[in-house]
Motif scaffolding. Sequence first.
Motif, PDB file in Angstrom:
ATOM      1  N   THR A   1       0.829  -1.209   0.000  1.00  0.00           N
ATOM      2  CA  THR A   1       0.000   0.000   0.000  1.00  0.00           C
ATOM      3  C   THR A   1       0.865   1.261   0.000  1.00  0.00           C
ATOM      4  O   THR A   1       0.583   2.227  -0.707  1.00  0.00           O
ATOM      5  CB  THR A   1      -0.942   0.005   1.220  1.00  0.00           C
ATOM      6  N   HIS A   2       1.940   1.237   0.768  1.00  0.00           N
ATOM      7  CA  HIS A   2       2.826   2.393   0.895  1.00  0.00           C
ATOM      8  C   HIS A   2       3.517   2.745  -0.429  1.00  0.00           C
ATOM      9  O   HIS A   2       3.868   3.902  -0.661  1.00  0.00           O
ATOM     10  CB  HIS A   2       3.869   2.123   1.984  1.00  0.00           C
ATOM     11  N   HIS A   3       3.721   1.756  -1.305  1.00  0.00           N
ATOM     12  CA  HIS A   3       4.490   1.971  -2.539  1.00  0.00           C
ATOM     13  C   HIS A   3       3.637   1.987  -3.802  1.00  0.00           C
ATOM     14  O   HIS A   3       4.165   1.832  -4.906  1.00  0.00           O
ATOM     15  CB  HIS A   3       5.598   0.916  -2.646  1.00  0.00           C
ATOM     16  N   THR A   4       2.322   2.195  -3.667  1.00  0.00           N
ATOM     17  CA  THR A   4       1.465   2.199  -4.857  1.00  0.00           C
ATOM     18  C   THR A   4       1.618   3.454  -5.704  1.00  0.00           C
ATOM     19  O   THR A   4       1.325   3.431  -6.896  1.00  0.00           O
ATOM     20  CB  THR A   4      -0.026   2.040  -4.474  1.00  0.00           C
ATOM     21  N   LEU A   5       2.084   4.531  -5.113  1.00  0.00           N
ATOM     22  CA  LEU A   5       2.227   5.778  -5.858  1.00  0.00           C
ATOM     23  C   LEU A   5       3.208   5.588  -7.013  1.00  0.00           C
ATOM     24  O   LEU A   5       4.300   5.058  -6.832  1.00  0.00           O
ATOM     25  CB  LEU A   5       2.722   6.891  -4.930  1.00  0.00           C
TER      26      LEU A   5
ATOM     27  N   ILE B   1       7.340  -3.318  -7.309  1.00  0.00           N
ATOM     28  CA  ILE B   1       6.741  -3.852  -8.543  1.00  0.00           C
ATOM     29  C   ILE B   1       5.313  -4.309  -8.284  1.00  0.00           C
ATOM     30  O   ILE B   1       4.395  -3.981  -9.050  1.00  0.00           O
ATOM     31  CB  ILE B   1       7.599  -5.000  -9.123  1.00  0.00           C
ATOM     32  N   LEU B   2       5.103  -5.071  -7.213  1.00  0.00           N
ATOM     33  CA  LEU B   2       3.742  -5.532  -6.900  1.00  0.00           C
ATOM     34  C   LEU B   2       2.801  -4.356  -6.653  1.00  0.00           C
ATOM     35  O   LEU B   2       1.643  -4.384  -7.069  1.00  0.00           O
ATOM     36  CB  LEU B   2       3.761  -6.447  -5.677  1.00  0.00           C
ATOM     37  N   ALA B   3       3.288  -3.339  -5.992  1.00  0.00           N
ATOM     38  CA  ALA B   3       2.451  -2.195  -5.652  1.00  0.00           C
ATOM     39  C   ALA B   3       2.048  -1.387  -6.885  1.00  0.00           C
ATOM     40  O   ALA B   3       0.923  -0.893  -6.971  1.00  0.00           O
ATOM     41  CB  ALA B   3       3.187  -1.296  -4.659  1.00  0.00           C
TER      42      ALA B   3
ATOM     43  N   THR C   1      -1.642  -0.310 -11.402  1.00  0.00           N
ATOM     44  CA  THR C   1      -1.697   0.948 -12.149  1.00  0.00           C
ATOM     45  C   THR C   1      -1.076   0.765 -13.526  1.00  0.00           C
ATOM     46  O   THR C   1      -1.656   1.191 -14.536  1.00  0.00           O
ATOM     47  CB  THR C   1      -0.967   2.069 -11.376  1.00  0.00           C
ATOM     48  N   PHE C   2       0.071   0.112 -13.594  1.00  0.00           N
ATOM     49  CA  PHE C   2       0.723  -0.129 -14.889  1.00  0.00           C
ATOM     50  C   PHE C   2      -0.181  -0.943 -15.809  1.00  0.00           C
ATOM     51  O   PHE C   2      -0.294  -0.664 -17.001  1.00  0.00           O
ATOM     52  CB  PHE C   2       2.051  -0.857 -14.698  1.00  0.00           C
ATOM     53  N   ALA C   3      -0.799  -1.995 -15.259  1.00  0.00           N
ATOM     54  CA  ALA C   3      -1.666  -2.841 -16.084  1.00  0.00           C
ATOM     55  C   ALA C   3      -2.851  -2.057 -16.613  1.00  0.00           C
ATOM     56  O   ALA C   3      -3.237  -2.179 -17.782  1.00  0.00           O
ATOM     57  CB  ALA C   3      -2.129  -4.049 -15.268  1.00  0.00           C
ATOM     58  N   ALA C   4      -3.444  -1.225 -15.767  1.00  0.00           N
ATOM     59  CA  ALA C   4      -4.588  -0.414 -16.201  1.00  0.00           C
ATOM     60  C   ALA C   4      -4.157   0.575 -17.281  1.00  0.00           C
ATOM     61  O   ALA C   4      -4.847   0.744 -18.288  1.00  0.00           O
ATOM     62  CB  ALA C   4      -5.193   0.327 -15.003  1.00  0.00           C
ATOM     63  N   TRP C   5      -3.024   1.238 -17.102  1.00  0.00           N
ATOM     64  CA  TRP C   5      -2.524   2.158 -18.109  1.00  0.00           C
ATOM     65  C   TRP C   5      -2.253   1.438 -19.424  1.00  0.00           C
ATOM     66  O   TRP C   5      -2.573   1.936 -20.492  1.00  0.00           O
ATOM     67  CB  TRP C   5      -1.249   2.835 -17.637  1.00  0.00           C
ATOM     68  N   ALA C   6      -1.607   0.277 -19.344  1.00  0.00           N
ATOM     69  CA  ALA C   6      -1.245  -0.463 -20.552  1.00  0.00           C
ATOM     70  C   ALA C   6      -2.491  -0.914 -21.307  1.00  0.00           C
ATOM     71  O   ALA C   6      -2.525  -0.888 -22.543  1.00  0.00           O
ATOM     72  CB  ALA C   6      -0.376  -1.677 -20.196  1.00  0.00           C
ATOM     73  N   TYR C   7      -3.493  -1.323 -20.585  1.00  0.00           N
ATOM     74  CA  TYR C   7      -4.726  -1.787 -21.217  1.00  0.00           C
ATOM     75  C   TYR C   7      -5.478  -0.642 -21.867  1.00  0.00           C
ATOM     76  O   TYR C   7      -6.009  -0.753 -22.957  1.00  0.00           O
ATOM     77  CB  TYR C   7      -5.617  -2.501 -20.196  1.00  0.00           C
TER      78      TYR C   7
END
Length: 179
Positions: free
Chosen positions: A109-113, A166-168, A172-178
């Motif tokens: 949660t802390h590293h999702t940004l 990476i997990l955090a 976001t990366f997957a949503a952006w890529a899609y």
Amino acid sequence: MAEDTAEIKVGDKSIELPLITGTENETAINIGALRAQSGLITLDPGYKNTGATRSAITFLDGEKGILRYRGYSIEELAEKSTFLEVAYLLIYGELPDAKTQQEFNTGITHHTLVHEDIKKILEGFPSNAHPMGVLSSLVTSLTAFYPESLDPNRSADAVDLSIIRILAKMPTFAAWAYK
């Protein structure tokens, strides 16, 4: 011939290959040296009888419908565990206790940004770029933002931090890529 080898005869030549035991006590013939010793290769249509690697993480027997991660059936994990519990299992080899899971979740949660400059990288892709190419590039770009992650002498804690980052950031990366 020793007990821990298999013998293959080709013409008048005999080749001994080692037997290995897998994590589920299955026995395999290690054919890694077959070509060097004989010039022969193997043919396994559909790879129905070929193990690609030794793994302490995954056991798969497609004919019997078995898929296990670290000894747990996929059905059990799907029914009783969260995504992050399974991630922890795959990475560290065991399911976490409640305290460890809470610490792991807090770290995620802390590293999702995601750094705003990564969005500029995303904007550089053609609108019809394949999502997997975009996703893998975004993950790779993290090394530019966290160059210490490339240090070959980094500590186990630093490796854990890279895993958590990476997990955090992956949702976001997957949503952006899609998109």
